[in-house]
Design a protein around this motif. Structure first.
Motif, PDB file in Angstrom:
ATOM      1  N   LYS A 122       0.833  -1.205   0.000  1.00 37.26           N
ATOM      2  CA  LYS A 122       0.000   0.000   0.000  1.00 37.26           C
ATOM      3  C   LYS A 122       0.869   1.258   0.000  1.00 37.26           C
ATOM      4  O   LYS A 122       0.547   2.247  -0.658  1.00 37.26           O
ATOM      5  CB  LYS A 122      -0.900   0.014   1.242  1.00 37.26           C
ATOM      6  CG  LYS A 122      -2.015  -1.002   1.211  1.00 37.26           C
ATOM      7  CD  LYS A 122      -3.238  -0.521   0.465  1.00 37.26           C
ATOM      8  CE  LYS A 122      -4.043   0.447   1.286  1.00 37.26           C
ATOM      9  NZ  LYS A 122      -5.379   0.717   0.679  1.00 37.26           N
ATOM     10  N   GLY A 125       3.372   0.754  -3.593  1.00 35.36           N
ATOM     11  CA  GLY A 125       2.689   0.654  -4.874  1.00 35.36           C
ATOM     12  C   GLY A 125       3.320  -0.296  -5.860  1.00 35.36           C
ATOM     13  O   GLY A 125       2.927  -0.333  -7.028  1.00 35.36           O
ATOM     14  N   TRP A 194      -7.427  -1.957  -3.747  1.00 35.67           N
ATOM     15  CA  TRP A 194      -8.177  -0.734  -3.969  1.00 35.67           C
ATOM     16  C   TRP A 194      -9.492  -0.780  -3.185  1.00 35.67           C
ATOM     17  O   TRP A 194      -9.973  -1.839  -2.801  1.00 35.67           O
ATOM     18  CB  TRP A 194      -8.481  -0.564  -5.460  1.00 35.67           C
ATOM     19  CG  TRP A 194      -7.287  -0.203  -6.288  1.00 35.67           C
ATOM     20  CD1 TRP A 194      -6.218  -1.014  -6.580  1.00 35.67           C
ATOM     21  CD2 TRP A 194      -7.033   1.040  -6.935  1.00 35.67           C
ATOM     22  NE1 TRP A 194      -5.328  -0.350  -7.380  1.00 35.67           N
ATOM     23  CE2 TRP A 194      -5.799   0.908  -7.616  1.00 35.67           C
ATOM     24  CE3 TRP A 194      -7.735   2.238  -7.037  1.00 35.67           C
ATOM     25  CZ2 TRP A 194      -5.255   1.949  -8.371  1.00 35.67           C
ATOM     26  CZ3 TRP A 194      -7.206   3.282  -7.788  1.00 35.67           C
ATOM     27  CH2 TRP A 194      -5.965   3.132  -8.442  1.00 35.67           C
ATOM     28  N   TRP A 264      -5.398   4.847  -3.750  1.00 39.55           N
ATOM     29  CA  TRP A 264      -6.086   3.557  -3.858  1.00 39.55           C
ATOM     30  C   TRP A 264      -7.603   3.690  -3.902  1.00 39.55           C
ATOM     31  O   TRP A 264      -8.308   2.696  -3.804  1.00 39.55           O
ATOM     32  CB  TRP A 264      -5.674   2.655  -2.687  1.00 39.55           C
ATOM     33  CG  TRP A 264      -4.203   2.392  -2.631  1.00 39.55           C
ATOM     34  CD1 TRP A 264      -3.275   3.034  -1.860  1.00 39.55           C
ATOM     35  CD2 TRP A 264      -3.472   1.414  -3.385  1.00 39.55           C
ATOM     36  NE1 TRP A 264      -2.025   2.520  -2.080  1.00 39.55           N
ATOM     37  CE2 TRP A 264      -2.106   1.519  -3.005  1.00 39.55           C
ATOM     38  CE3 TRP A 264      -3.835   0.452  -4.330  1.00 39.55           C
ATOM     39  CZ2 TRP A 264      -1.113   0.703  -3.540  1.00 39.55           C
ATOM     40  CZ3 TRP A 264      -2.850  -0.361  -4.873  1.00 39.55           C
ATOM     41  CH2 TRP A 264      -1.507  -0.230  -4.482  1.00 39.55           C
ATOM     42  N   SER A 266     -10.946   4.079  -5.831  1.00 50.93           N
ATOM     43  CA  SER A 266     -11.254   3.732  -7.221  1.00 50.93           C
ATOM     44  C   SER A 266     -12.411   4.505  -7.826  1.00 50.93           C
ATOM     45  O   SER A 266     -12.419   4.758  -9.036  1.00 50.93           O
ATOM     46  CB  SER A 266     -11.542   2.236  -7.327  1.00 50.93           C
ATOM     47  OG  SER A 266     -12.643   1.859  -6.521  1.00 50.93           O
ATOM     48  N   SER A 289      -3.300  -1.497 -11.964  1.00 53.43           N
ATOM     49  CA  SER A 289      -1.845  -1.676 -11.892  1.00 53.43           C
ATOM     50  C   SER A 289      -1.350  -2.143 -13.243  1.00 53.43           C
ATOM     51  O   SER A 289      -2.065  -2.780 -14.007  1.00 53.43           O
ATOM     52  CB  SER A 289      -1.454  -2.677 -10.799  1.00 53.43           C
ATOM     53  OG  SER A 289      -1.886  -3.981 -11.139  1.00 53.43           O
ATOM     54  N   HIS A 398       1.593   0.226  -9.344  1.00 58.87           N
ATOM     55  CA  HIS A 398       0.393   1.065  -9.338  1.00 58.87           C
ATOM     56  C   HIS A 398       0.387   1.966 -10.569  1.00 58.87           C
ATOM     57  O   HIS A 398       1.431   2.402 -11.049  1.00 58.87           O
ATOM     58  CB  HIS A 398       0.392   1.899  -8.045  1.00 58.87           C
ATOM     59  CG  HIS A 398      -0.827   2.727  -7.817  1.00 58.87           C
ATOM     60  ND1 HIS A 398      -1.060   3.910  -8.496  1.00 58.87           N
ATOM     61  CD2 HIS A 398      -1.877   2.571  -6.969  1.00 58.87           C
ATOM     62  CE1 HIS A 398      -2.199   4.434  -8.075  1.00 58.87           C
ATOM     63  NE2 HIS A 398      -2.718   3.643  -7.147  1.00 58.87           N
TER      64      HIS A 398
END
Length: 510
Positions: A122, A125, A194, A264, A266, A289, A398
């Motif tokens: 997290k 990434g 996410w 993160w 969405s 990603s 990410h």
């Protein structure tokens, strides 16, 4: 029963369509292609590979910058100062750790990933998932790729005189890899990092869709595929109201609260248009990603990937950089690193009259970063190699992550990967898959990339039955060849609704 019926109808329709056309290698050949982007290769996607220089943009971008920050000037300056202080603390840690900063996990462990891995992923990434595909299977994919290329020597590639990146989208190996059950499971695992602040958002990160990207088979000594630090998913679009502004993705950054930016989340990405200029290779699909499946044993300096594991800090920095300028220039403006007095917050001021500079951004090309344009990122130190990979390992980063490739492949064997990103099920992604499915059936390039006949005349190009043979359920759905089951247990209302909408978009329901 109903899903199977719809699937058979679609397959029958597609088969009849193919039977009415001439074939090459046993597959449907293209007739009249739809509106496509101009023909090109990976060099057309990046200003630096195209030989372009970074310069100020049209005057309208100065007006855009003014609109973004008006009323938040003081908060923005304080936020900038806090960001520079945070970068000064974090970059030395990254430089010390090097490749160790990239979290790793074995595919066998993803159902019970440790809290440490989750936290690091997290924050950073980026990740390496080991053994997603068995090594021998991955090596067999590379062997089949070489056979496909040998049978089709007219394949477009970059550079032309010594190919390293191939304009292939539908080779048997790529189709097998994208629909491989293990890879789909790995993508689902990554996308579920996410979250959505809207519980009814029309998105499912548990149901991947494919995105047909290229492949790389980089050879020892290559220095032409020297793609420096960059971010995909548009460039100017990140600042523009009709780009990322449609979802207010970066509002916290423009308002002087960079710490509140959540990379993160969405739902804010759903309305985004990331390809306003129809650039060759500019992605219009929402990729949570990006990633590649390794087909080689490749380590640092052997033609591999570098990443910037700062994620939210680096994103905030390159987005804010165009609003600030130094009071006193660097002693050596071309240096890779800069003296502390130049980098100090009190040497930087918010532009009183915005310029039209968006450092490293060019309409129709990817966002690029350079030490001279983005000095506080200290790119020579903050860009780190991913750990050594083996055939079958999957590397993920990410969609906002800055990444690059080795300037020179100093290894002794090929560095080969298939680019396979992770894309959630959304209405707009389903709309893209409709066009992409047509490209698959006809052998045309993926709609985001350079147009032309692509692989329509390639010998040995796979078809629907090849996808079905690998994974008749999730693999077929990921390709848009089978409807989603909106009655599946455990779905949220948003997931069920997006499945129904996607099924209609894909042509399974009236």
């Amino acid at each position: 029963m109903q899903s199977a019926l719809f699937s058979r109808r679609l397959t029958t329709s597609l088969t009849r369509s193919c039977l009415s056309r001439p074939s090459y290698g046993g597959r449907c050949a293209a007739t009249a292609a739809p509106v496509q982007k101009k023909e090109g290769d990976i060099s057309d996607a990046f200003a630096s590979l195209s030989g372009m220089q970074f310069t100020p943009l049209e005057p309208r971008f100065a007006d855009l910058k003014r609109r973004l920050v008006t009323g938040n000037e003081e908060a923005l300056y304080r936020s900038w100062s806090r960001l520079l202080a945070s970068l000064r603390e974090e970059i030395p840690l990254i430089a010390e750790l090097g490749s160790k900063v990239v979290p790793e996990i074995d595919f066998s462990e993803i159902n019970n990933a440790s809290a440490e891995f989750r936290a690091e992923h997290k924050k950073r990434g980026v990740a390496v998932i080991r053994n997603v595909v068995p090594q021998q299977e991955a090596l067999e994919l590379k062997r089949e790729l070489r056979e496909y290329l040998a049978a089709n020597p007219h394949t477009r590639a970059f550079p032309k005189d010594n190919p390293q990146v191939y304009e292939l989208y539908w080779s048997p190996s790529q189709v097998k890899a994208r629909s491989h059950p293990n890879l789909i499971k790995a993508q689902r695992f990554l996308m579920e990092f996410w979250h959505s602040k809207d519980p009814n958002a029309l998105i499912s990160s548990s149901h991947p869709l494919i995105y047909a990207d290229r492949l790389r088979m980089r050879l020892p000594g290559d220095a032409k595929f020297a793609l420096g630090p960059h971010v995909d998913g548009g460039s100017c679009e990140r600042w523009e109201e009709e780009g990322y502004g449609r979802g207010r993705v970066y509002d916290a950054i423009w308002q002087g609260r960079w710490e509140d930016y959540d990379p993160w989340e969405s739902s804010c990405r759903l309305p985004v248009i990331s390809d306003l200029y129809q650039g060759v290779g500019a992605c219009s699909m929402f990729r949570m990603s990006q990633g590649w499946l390794s087909m080689s044993e490749t380590g640092p300096y052997e033609g591999t990937l570098l990443v910037n594991p700062l994620l939210s800090r680096a994103t905030a920095y390159f987005l804010l950089r165009p609003f600030f300028s130094p009071k006193k220039a660097a002693a050596d403006p071309t240096a890779g690193t800069y003296e502390e007095a130049f980098l100090a917050p009190n040497n930087w001021q918010l532009e009183t009259e915005p310029s039209s500079w968006l450092q490293g951004a060019t309409p129709g090309h990817g966002q690029e970063l350079r030490a001279v344009l983005h000095p506080h990122l200290n790119l020579p130190s903050s860009m780190v190699h991913v750990p050594k990979v083996q055939p079958g390992d999957y590397v993920s980063w990410h969609c906002d992550t800055i990444h690059a490739v080795d300037n020179v492949h100093a290894g002794k064997s090929d560095s080969s990967v298939m680019y396979i990103p992770a894309c959630p099920l959304t209405p707009s992604n389903a709309e893209f898959v409709v066009r992409q499915r047509e490209a698959f059936l006809n052998g045309w390039p993926c709609p985001d990339f350079g147009g032309g006949i692509g692989e329509s005349e390639h010998v040995g190009r796979p078809g629907v039955e090849d996808v079905e043979r690998i994974d008749a359920e999730d693999g077929m759905r990921a390709f848009g060849l089978k409807p989603f089951d909106s009655d599946e247990a455990g779905l949220t209302s948003g997931q069920s609704e997006v499945m129904n909408r996607a099924n209609k978009i894909l042509g399974f329901y009236d």
